[in-house]
Design a protein around this motif. Structure first.
Motif, PDB file in Angstrom:
ATOM      1  N   UNK A 161      -0.346   2.751  -3.587  1.00 44.46           N
ATOM      2  CA  UNK A 161       0.068   1.355  -3.419  1.00 44.46           C
ATOM      3  C   UNK A 161       1.478   1.094  -3.937  1.00 44.46           C
ATOM      4  N   UNK A 162       1.996   2.008  -4.747  1.00 43.61           N
ATOM      5  CA  UNK A 162       3.319   1.807  -5.326  1.00 43.61           C
ATOM      6  C   UNK A 162       4.405   2.249  -4.355  1.00 43.61           C
ATOM      7  N   UNK A 163       5.642   1.786  -4.618  1.00 42.58           N
ATOM      8  CA  UNK A 163       6.814   2.194  -3.848  1.00 42.58           C
ATOM      9  C   UNK A 163       7.657   3.151  -4.687  1.00 42.58           C
ATOM     10  N   UNK A 164       8.218   4.124  -4.009  1.00 36.88           N
ATOM     11  CA  UNK A 164       9.294   4.898  -4.599  1.00 36.88           C
ATOM     12  C   UNK A 164      10.589   4.251  -4.142  1.00 36.88           C
ATOM     13  N   UNK A 165      11.451   3.838  -5.078  1.00 36.08           N
ATOM     14  CA  UNK A 165      12.607   3.016  -4.716  1.00 36.08           C
ATOM     15  C   UNK A 165      13.900   3.752  -5.012  1.00 36.08           C
ATOM     16  N   UNK A 166      14.929   3.397  -4.222  1.00 36.98           N
ATOM     17  CA  UNK A 166      16.265   3.980  -4.385  1.00 36.98           C
ATOM     18  C   UNK A 166      17.157   3.123  -5.264  1.00 36.98           C
ATOM     19  N   UNK A 167      16.818   1.867  -5.426  1.00 33.43           N
ATOM     20  CA  UNK A 167      17.649   0.927  -6.169  1.00 33.43           C
ATOM     21  C   UNK A 167      17.162  -0.486  -5.905  1.00 33.43           C
ATOM     22  N   UNK A 168      18.090  -1.430  -5.994  1.00 29.64           N
ATOM     23  CA  UNK A 168      17.701  -2.842  -5.860  1.00 29.64           C
ATOM     24  C   UNK A 168      18.740  -3.564  -5.008  1.00 29.64           C
ATOM     25  N   UNK A 169      18.263  -4.579  -4.283  1.00 26.91           N
ATOM     26  CA  UNK A 169      19.156  -5.360  -3.429  1.00 26.91           C
ATOM     27  C   UNK A 169      18.646  -5.562  -2.023  1.00 26.91           C
ATOM     28  N   UNK A 170      17.344  -5.405  -1.803  1.00 27.14           N
ATOM     29  CA  UNK A 170      16.786  -5.610  -0.464  1.00 27.14           C
ATOM     30  C   UNK A 170      16.615  -7.094  -0.189  1.00 27.14           C
ATOM     31  N   UNK A 171      16.933  -7.578   1.010  1.00 28.93           N
ATOM     32  CA  UNK A 171      16.762  -8.996   1.319  1.00 28.93           C
ATOM     33  C   UNK A 171      15.287  -9.354   1.500  1.00 28.93           C
ATOM     34  N   UNK A 172      15.025 -10.639   1.452  1.00 30.18           N
ATOM     35  CA  UNK A 172      13.665 -11.116   1.698  1.00 30.18           C
ATOM     36  C   UNK A 172      12.996 -11.609   0.423  1.00 30.18           C
ATOM     37  N   UNK A 173      11.716 -11.930   0.547  1.00 24.67           N
ATOM     38  CA  UNK A 173      10.905 -12.406  -0.569  1.00 24.67           C
ATOM     39  C   UNK A 173       9.802 -11.393  -0.819  1.00 24.67           C
ATOM     40  N   UNK A 174       9.830 -10.739  -1.978  1.00 20.44           N
ATOM     41  CA  UNK A 174       8.865  -9.691  -2.272  1.00 20.44           C
ATOM     42  C   UNK A 174       7.973 -10.014  -3.470  1.00 20.44           C
ATOM     43  N   UNK A 175       8.484 -10.787  -4.420  1.00 23.26           N
ATOM     44  CA  UNK A 175       7.680 -11.140  -5.585  1.00 23.26           C
ATOM     45  C   UNK A 175       8.344 -12.315  -6.300  1.00 23.26           C
ATOM     46  N   UNK A 176       7.633 -12.868  -7.284  1.00 22.54           N
ATOM     47  CA  UNK A 176       8.213 -13.925  -8.108  1.00 22.54           C
ATOM     48  C   UNK A 176       7.992 -15.325  -7.551  1.00 22.54           C
ATOM     49  N   UNK A 177       8.792 -16.257  -8.061  1.00 25.05           N
ATOM     50  CA  UNK A 177       8.631 -17.675  -7.727  1.00 25.05           C
ATOM     51  C   UNK A 177       8.772 -17.963  -6.252  1.00 25.05           C
ATOM     52  N   UNK A 178       9.586 -17.182  -5.558  1.00 26.50           N
ATOM     53  CA  UNK A 178       9.844 -17.474  -4.144  1.00 26.50           C
ATOM     54  C   UNK A 178       8.578 -17.411  -3.298  1.00 26.50           C
ATOM     55  N   UNK A 179       7.548 -16.736  -3.780  1.00 30.86           N
ATOM     56  CA  UNK A 179       6.313 -16.644  -3.012  1.00 30.86           C
ATOM     57  C   UNK A 179       5.552 -17.963  -2.989  1.00 30.86           C
TER      58      UNK A 179
END
Length: 721
Positions: A161-179
């Protein structure tokens, strides 16, 4: 310009109009600033959310993977927030925005708001020891609830279920208050309806004050040959100073908020000073526009017409006699008409209901005017019999000028109705939301469900952390080809005895079980069918493809130690335990929807205050004209209390009567929406806020009116009129 500068202060009521223009410019500036800052807050939230969103390695496999990243959710007081499990894959892995250093294994980093609000709930140790705070650049909003967690063992993160990530800066709403936030369109519409429109109403009222004197001045200037430009400059000269002062007052909160984070009342939302500072040019332009609109409106409304007059005239006090008779039929139509006429069509129901509300609110001011006229006649009789001069004079004026009262209360009644309807529609819940709220009220924290992972050692480690009085049950479910749910529960013999079941042949339970905890489980998880019971170890219950849950109950039927359960779940069971009461996912939605009421109350109180201020200032101007006519009475009798009485009857009473009838009518009109099918709720906090606001303004108007009338009497001299 000089003529206008001095003319505005030489006419009667010039001081009151000056104050009204200051208030109008300040309110309009504040309303437009709120609109600009709403946009700035959404832009800032989106930028910060994008900066912290993970870039998934699968989207760009050519880049090196830097960390494991898994999102989860937790809650405090039924308010849901994001918990991010993260583990670096190398020592040089970049940090998520807002983190200064990587937390050590078994530590967490919390947002300041989460650390403060969750301290009493054990959040500082719930995910491991809290080692720091997330900086503001890593939060969507300064008051966002958020946690980054580095598990004691990286294998605790679910690789599937986890992601392997390269870094940060992807557009969109993925978590947090914006949901969970409403769209900008919804907030902007609320600001326009509850702030901007009342501010415009206040501006028009302020410009129209002293209409008769300005009409004579404009006609005189026209007769002397003054051009349109000259007349416009005179009006500008009169308006510039109050408009400038009001604009400065209106923009002051934004200047303050650009240097320090400001928490809005009622909502608890904290405005980011960075967002305010970044949008400085926009709200300064809005303030300049507000200043120009006030000055331009004053000039346009004072233009000369072809018949030699102007657009401003003193209003009369007559009231159509037939208009109040429409009110009871409008109320009856609104309360009883939508359901039978719509025939189950939701859109038609709301259309008919809205038409009825509009007609009701349009006719209610005339009813209040009629009541004031009747009260005025009664007061005049009482004053004549008792010799109370203030009551007599006020009664006769009220009986003879009910139309003035209608204008006094019309905008106030409409504003109350508008705020009430916005609150009702924003609180509408679906049947699932309503059922979740009812279930939570019945259960409290007496039963909890958690998602059970496959490895049995995690379940055993989790159960070892629980108090001895907590009983655990493993619940598995399966959906067959006919979309029917088959659910079974496996537990130890001691756990079955805790729910009054035998160990040999445990009877199933369903929605009608005497134990409300079991009936709610059957209602939410089995679709109403019975749930089978069997004896067996909880940690090794047979898995199915449609879900497996741990159910926790207290053997004595008492509330569960929720904070202790959550700590054990997030450190021993799974990064995504989904610990909640039955129907908890729907319940979180009700909490988010309920928070809308706080925003409606905030903007509604501001809009009501603006509308009430506009009408009160207009009424004070009318009362000043009235007090000049009775000034000889105060001089001859030497009594000043007459003005306290007349102001109480002519200003205080109509405002309080409008508030009472407006709120009562709003409660009547709410009945079609508060039935279980529509699912709206009437917010007592919003009603209480409106009542308090109107009461404070009403008493302030009464006091100012009384003092101004006394000052008029002190300056009165006989004239040859």
């Amino acid at each position: 310009m000089t003529v206008g500068w001095h003319a505005g202060r030489s006419v009667r009521g010039g001081g009151l109009r000056f104050v009204a223009l200051v208030c109008a410019a300040a309110t309009l500036t504040l309303a437009l600033t709120a609109l600009v800052l709403s946009t700035a807050a959404y832009d800032g939230r989106e930028q910060r959310s994008t900066a912290r969103n993970p870039i998934v390695h699968d989207s760009d496999p050519s880049q090196p993977a830097v960390a494991l990243w898994q999102a989860s959710f937790d809650e405090i007081a039924q308010e849901q927030y994001s918990v991010i499990y993260i583990a670096p894959l190398s020592e040089s892995a970049p940090l998520p925005p807002g983190l200064r250093t990587w937390p050590r294994p078994g530590q967490s980093v919390l947002s300041p708001a989460l650390a403060e609000r969750g301290a009493s709930h054990g959040v500082l140790t719930r995910y491991g020891r809290a080692s720091g705070r997330i900086a503001e650049n890593g939060l969507a909003d300064p008051d966002e609830l958020l946690a980054y967690v580095r598990p004691a063992d990286d294998r605790f993160i679910d690789r599937e279920k986890a992601f392997t990530v390269n870094g940060y800066g992807a557009p969109g709403t993925m978590f947090g208050n914006n949901l969970n936030v409403e769209s900008l369109k919804v907030l902007a519409t609320t600001v326009l309806g509850l702030l901007v429109l009342p501010a415009i109403g206040l501006m028009v009222v302020a410009v129209r004050m002293g209409a008769e004197a300005r009409r004579r001045r404009t006609v005189l200037l026209d007769a002397l040959g003054a051009s349109w430009t000259a007349r416009t400059l005179v009006n500008c000269g009169e308006t510039l100073l109050p408009a400038f002062l009001g604009t400065a007052l209106g923009v002051a909160p934004a200047l303050w908020a650009s240097h320090i984070n400001v928490t809005l009342p009622l909502t608890g939302y904290t405005v980011s000073s960075a967002d305010v500072a970044r949008s400085t040019a926009a709200w300064l332009i809005g303030a300049l526009a507000s200043f120009g609109v006030v000055v331009l409106t004053a000039s346009v409304l004072h233009r000369v017409r072809r018949d030699g007059g102007t657009g401003l005239r003193a209003a009369g006090g007559r009231l159509p006699r037939w208009w109040p008779t429409v009110f009871p039929f409008a109320v009856l139509f609104t309360v009883q008409g939508p359901e039978p006429l719509s025939n189950g069509n939701t859109f038609l129901f709301l259309l008919i209901y809205s038409a009825g509300v509009a007609l009701t609110m349009a006719t209610l001011p005339s009813v209040i005017g009629l009541l004031i006229g009747l009260i005025g006649r009664a007061l005049s009789r009482i004053g004549r019999r008792t010799g109370m001069s203030g009551t007599l004079v006020a009664g006769r004026w009220m009986a003879g000028n009910p139309g003035i009262t209608v204008r006094l209360v019309a905008g106030l009644v409409i504003a109350i109705g508008l705020v009430g309807q916005v609150q009702l529609h924003s609180s509408r819940l679906s049947s699932e939301y309503a059922a979740a709220r009812a279930s939570a009220d019945r259960l409290g924290d007496t039963v909890y469900t958690l998602t059970q992972p496959d490895p049995g050692d995690r379940t055993r480690a989790f159960l070892a952390e629980l108090p001895s009085s907590v009983r655990a049950y493993s619940m598995t479910g399966r959906i067959d080809d006919n979309n029917r749910a088959t659910v079974s529960v496996q537990a130890s013999c001691a756990a079955l005895k805790a729910i009054k079941r035998s160990c040999d042949h445990p009877a199933p339970f369903g929605v009608m079980d005497p134990d409300p905890r079991l009936s709610e489980l059957a209602n939410w998880f089995s679709g109403g069918t019975d749930i089978a019971l069997r004896v067996g170890p909880v940690a090794t219950a047979p898995a199915t493809g449609d879900g497996r849950y741990l159910v926790l109950l207290d053997a004595r039927g008492k509330p569960l130690p929720v904070d202790q359960i959550r700590r054990a779940a997030f450190t021993q069971l799974s990064p995504t335990p989904n610990a909640e009461i039955p129907g908890g996912s729907w319940l979180n939605g009700t909490v988010n929807r309920a928070s809308r009421g706080a925003w409606v109350a905030l903007f509604g109180m501001a809009g009501i205050a603006a509308m009430a201020l506009a009408l009160s200032l207009n009424s004070l101007a009318e009362f000043q004209r009235f007090s000049r006519s009775i000034a000889p009475l105060g001089v001859l009798t030497g009594r000043r209390r007459i003005f306290l009485a007349t102001a109480a009857w002519t200003l205080l009473l109509p405002l309080l009567l409008a508030a009472g009838l407006g709120l009562l009518t709003n409660a009547w009109l709410a009945t079609p929406l508060t039935n279980p099918i529509v699912g709206a709720t009437l917010s007592t906090s919003v009603l209480a806020s409106l009542t308090l606001t109107i009461a404070v303004i009403a008493f302030a108007v009464w006091l100012v009116g009384s003092i101004s009338a006394i000052r008029v009497t002190d300056r009165w001299k006989p004239e040859t009129d």
